[in-house]
Scaffold this motif. Sequence first.
Motif, PDB file in Angstrom:
ATOM      1  N   LEU A 192       0.833  -1.206   0.000  1.00 57.98           N
ATOM      2  CA  LEU A 192       0.000   0.000   0.000  1.00 57.98           C
ATOM      3  C   LEU A 192       0.869   1.258   0.000  1.00 57.98           C
ATOM      4  O   LEU A 192       0.626   2.197  -0.772  1.00 57.98           O
ATOM      5  N   ALA A 193       1.893   1.267   0.847  1.00 57.41           N
ATOM      6  CA  ALA A 193       2.787   2.427   0.911  1.00 57.41           C
ATOM      7  C   ALA A 193       3.550   2.600  -0.402  1.00 57.41           C
ATOM      8  O   ALA A 193       3.717   3.719  -0.908  1.00 57.41           O
ATOM      9  N   SER A 194       4.010   1.474  -0.959  1.00 57.66           N
ATOM     10  CA  SER A 194       4.748   1.520  -2.214  1.00 57.66           C
ATOM     11  C   SER A 194       3.861   2.039  -3.349  1.00 57.66           C
ATOM     12  O   SER A 194       4.285   2.856  -4.172  1.00 57.66           O
ATOM     13  N   ALA A 195       2.616   1.572  -3.400  1.00 55.88           N
ATOM     14  CA  ALA A 195       1.690   2.011  -4.439  1.00 55.88           C
ATOM     15  C   ALA A 195       1.318   3.480  -4.257  1.00 55.88           C
ATOM     16  O   ALA A 195       1.172   4.220  -5.245  1.00 55.88           O
ATOM     17  N   ALA A 196       1.167   3.923  -3.007  1.00 53.07           N
ATOM     18  CA  ALA A 196       0.869   5.335  -2.751  1.00 53.07           C
ATOM     19  C   ALA A 196       2.019   6.215  -3.235  1.00 53.07           C
ATOM     20  O   ALA A 196       1.796   7.272  -3.846  1.00 53.07           O
ATOM     21  N   GLY A 197       3.252   5.766  -2.970  1.00 55.33           N
ATOM     22  CA  GLY A 197       4.415   6.505  -3.482  1.00 55.33           C
ATOM     23  C   GLY A 197       4.402   6.577  -4.994  1.00 55.33           C
ATOM     24  O   GLY A 197       4.690   7.624  -5.594  1.00 55.33           O
ATOM     25  N   GLY A 198       4.052   5.461  -5.625  1.00 64.43           N
ATOM     26  CA  GLY A 198       3.944   5.453  -7.081  1.00 64.43           C
ATOM     27  C   GLY A 198       2.867   6.406  -7.561  1.00 64.43           C
ATOM     28  O   GLY A 198       3.032   7.096  -8.581  1.00 64.43           O
ATOM     29  N   GLY A 199       1.738   6.472  -6.835  1.00 68.63           N
ATOM     30  CA  GLY A 199       0.657   7.377  -7.207  1.00 68.63           C
ATOM     31  C   GLY A 199       1.068   8.833  -7.139  1.00 68.63           C
ATOM     32  O   GLY A 199       0.666   9.642  -7.991  1.00 68.63           O
ATOM     33  N   VAL A 200       1.877   9.181  -6.134  1.00 70.47           N
ATOM     34  CA  VAL A 200       2.367  10.556  -6.017  1.00 70.47           C
ATOM     35  C   VAL A 200       3.194  10.933  -7.247  1.00 70.47           C
ATOM     36  O   VAL A 200       2.999  11.998  -7.857  1.00 70.47           O
ATOM     37  N   ILE A 201       4.115  10.056  -7.629  1.00 69.29           N
ATOM     38  CA  ILE A 201       4.986  10.341  -8.776  1.00 69.29           C
ATOM     39  C   ILE A 201       4.176  10.368 -10.067  1.00 69.29           C
ATOM     40  O   ILE A 201       4.403  11.215 -10.950  1.00 69.29           O
ATOM     41  N   ILE A 202       3.203   9.476 -10.180  1.00 68.22           N
ATOM     42  CA  ILE A 202       2.371   9.445 -11.389  1.00 68.22           C
ATOM     43  C   ILE A 202       1.561  10.726 -11.525  1.00 68.22           C
ATOM     44  O   ILE A 202       1.374  11.250 -12.638  1.00 68.22           O
ATOM     45  N   ALA A 203       1.073  11.263 -10.417  1.00 74.82           N
ATOM     46  CA  ALA A 203       0.336  12.526 -10.470  1.00 74.82           C
ATOM     47  C   ALA A 203       1.225  13.646 -11.016  1.00 74.82           C
ATOM     48  O   ALA A 203       0.780  14.469 -11.841  1.00 74.82           O
ATOM     49  N   LEU A 204       2.478  13.680 -10.582  1.00 74.30           N
ATOM     50  CA  LEU A 204       3.416  14.687 -11.085  1.00 74.30           C
ATOM     51  C   LEU A 204       3.719  14.447 -12.568  1.00 74.30           C
ATOM     52  O   LEU A 204       3.859  15.397 -13.345  1.00 74.30           O
TER      53      LEU A 204
END
Length: 677
Positions: free
Chosen positions: A342-354
């Motif tokens: 979950l934490a890893s995917a959330a980090g990925g989501g942050v970068i994807i938003a950028l």
Amino acid sequence: MKKITADNLPALLAAALSEKDMSYILNAIVQFLRDGGVKRASQRFDILLDALRQNPELAETFGTQFHRWLASIHIYPALVGLGIFSRSGFAREMGIRIYERFMPSFKDLNNLRDVFLYLFHSQNDEKWLQTVSLHQWLSLYDILGRHSEAAAFQTASRHLEQARLHALEMLSIWVAAEDLEPEFTRLEPKLMEVDSAFVALHQEISRLVAHYRSGQTEHYDTAHIAVMMEQCRAQVERLRRKGTGAGAGSSVKVAHLLERLSQTLDRLTVLLDIQTAPDEKECRRHCVRLLESLTTAAVEQHSTTLLRRRSINMLAKSISENTSGHGEHYITRNKREYFAMLASAAGGGVIIALMAGNKIRITGLGLGDFTTAFLAGLNYGIGFMFIHIVGCTVATKQPAMTAARIAEHVEHKAGARAVEGKLAKLLIDVARSQAVAVFGNVVAAVIVASLAAAAVSARTGAPMLDAHGAAYQFKSLQPFTQPTLWYAAIAGVWLFCSGIISGFYDNRADYLNLRRRLTVQPLLKRLLPLRLREWLADYLHRHYGSLAGNFIFGMLLGMTGWFGHLLGLPLDIRHVAFSSANLGYAAVSDHSGFLYFLLNLAFVLMIGAVNLVVSFSLALTVALRSRGTRIESLSKLIDTLWLQIKANPLNLLFPVQPPAAAGGNGNGGGANGKAKE
């Protein structure tokens, strides 16, 4: 020669034996059998046998002529050439076979190899040949042998034996020479030892050949040859396992050479069985085996499909093994791994938003179509690489990896009932892992994109997207009025391709031994100290496939729309994580209502479902085919899966152990908390 039918066979055969060459007579007989097709070929073979049994004079003439002809042609080329791949390699062999289709070679009918190719040239020959039983072949062999003149039969037998001994000698030399093949010694350094099984087999066969050429009549003891043959086959299997296992690296050349080596050992086996048969009955059986092998080989001689399948399967499995190794990191089996994902995917989501915000900025620069698409591809590719480097997760990259893991699980099944339960549990683990990864990606991407849009609006006093831009983003999510789900399926295909690409480059890194190469690379030796060079080499070796797969995947996403525009085709992509980020940007810029936002969020999840289903289905199909396996009973698997979900429904969303297993550790092999590839 006139066409043979059931009515004119005896008369036409008798007339042809006095006028025609044996190869033309055999071709007419084969055509007679071929015309019978799968349904009547066996029946027509019986008609031929009956004609010879009922006409002893015809049988004697045919048998004598046949053995005289056999004694006059070159046998050896067929024994070493038919059914054994050439050593020229896959690419050249493929080129030769394609060229043969358009420009067939001249057939020398004094060469048995060319005679077989002349007789069995149709792709359908294999089907009707399979309907002819071993008993029928043995009956024909017996009739021709019994009714032939003794002198002709003995001359042909001696000629065949000399060709057989020569073939045994040369084939054993081929096997021994594989000790020097760099591709094999790379996989198995022990091959360079003097007492290799390949060399020992050659030495034993040389003694056997010398024994029979000296005219000795006593039976040669083949016990030691049998042991050496078994060791050679075991060595080939070890090379296959090392070539397909993650960490060794394979290539089409390795697979091609191993297939050739297996074919050579098979041919040696049948020739040895004929040469050392204890009695005439066994000899006839082995001769018919050889005949069937040669006829099948003649039919398949110019088959590009067979060559491709046999030569590439090993490479495909090696790629699948490497992909499977990454897939294990994407499966969560306990709470620690679940929250790490979950934490890893959330980090990925942050970068994807950028990344999505940067894509909007690139589009607004007003550059040409190609430049915009290329920069968007670089944005995606470099962004995906960065996500991997920092240890975060892109949810939709999971299916291509986990499918290979499931295929590996299916291949190593121990029992039908047991494997269904284990496979159902693995599917639940995979579904739960992908659900939490999608949740982390989508939620983080929406939140970060919304905050970024609000920050831009507060700083500039204008929304990040104008009314036209926001409307375009909402329109791109519509699944019923726009080809959104079709575009999502295209993205799913690219997701599948990225998994194959990652496996290919990981296999390539192992094949090249990239770790050692980079430590001695001249430029790196000048720029970096040894310890830093070793660290860099180790990192690039382990992550070569993931970095290459992520970058190429990003370029595919960025360039698809441009290719669609160039070709005038409906080609574009929709990816769940980027769509969720675009939704966040559009919703804040347009001040959309909450219900409208939820509706579009549902559309985003539909895009995600198509992404996952398409990529997972393709990856699982390819992984199962590369391993030569399949799920035996899909209905039983679904029943077992449903029972497990019904017994513990929460486990589909969160790793909760049933009460019976509460006392255990619940790890089940674990993914060691790794969320990255």
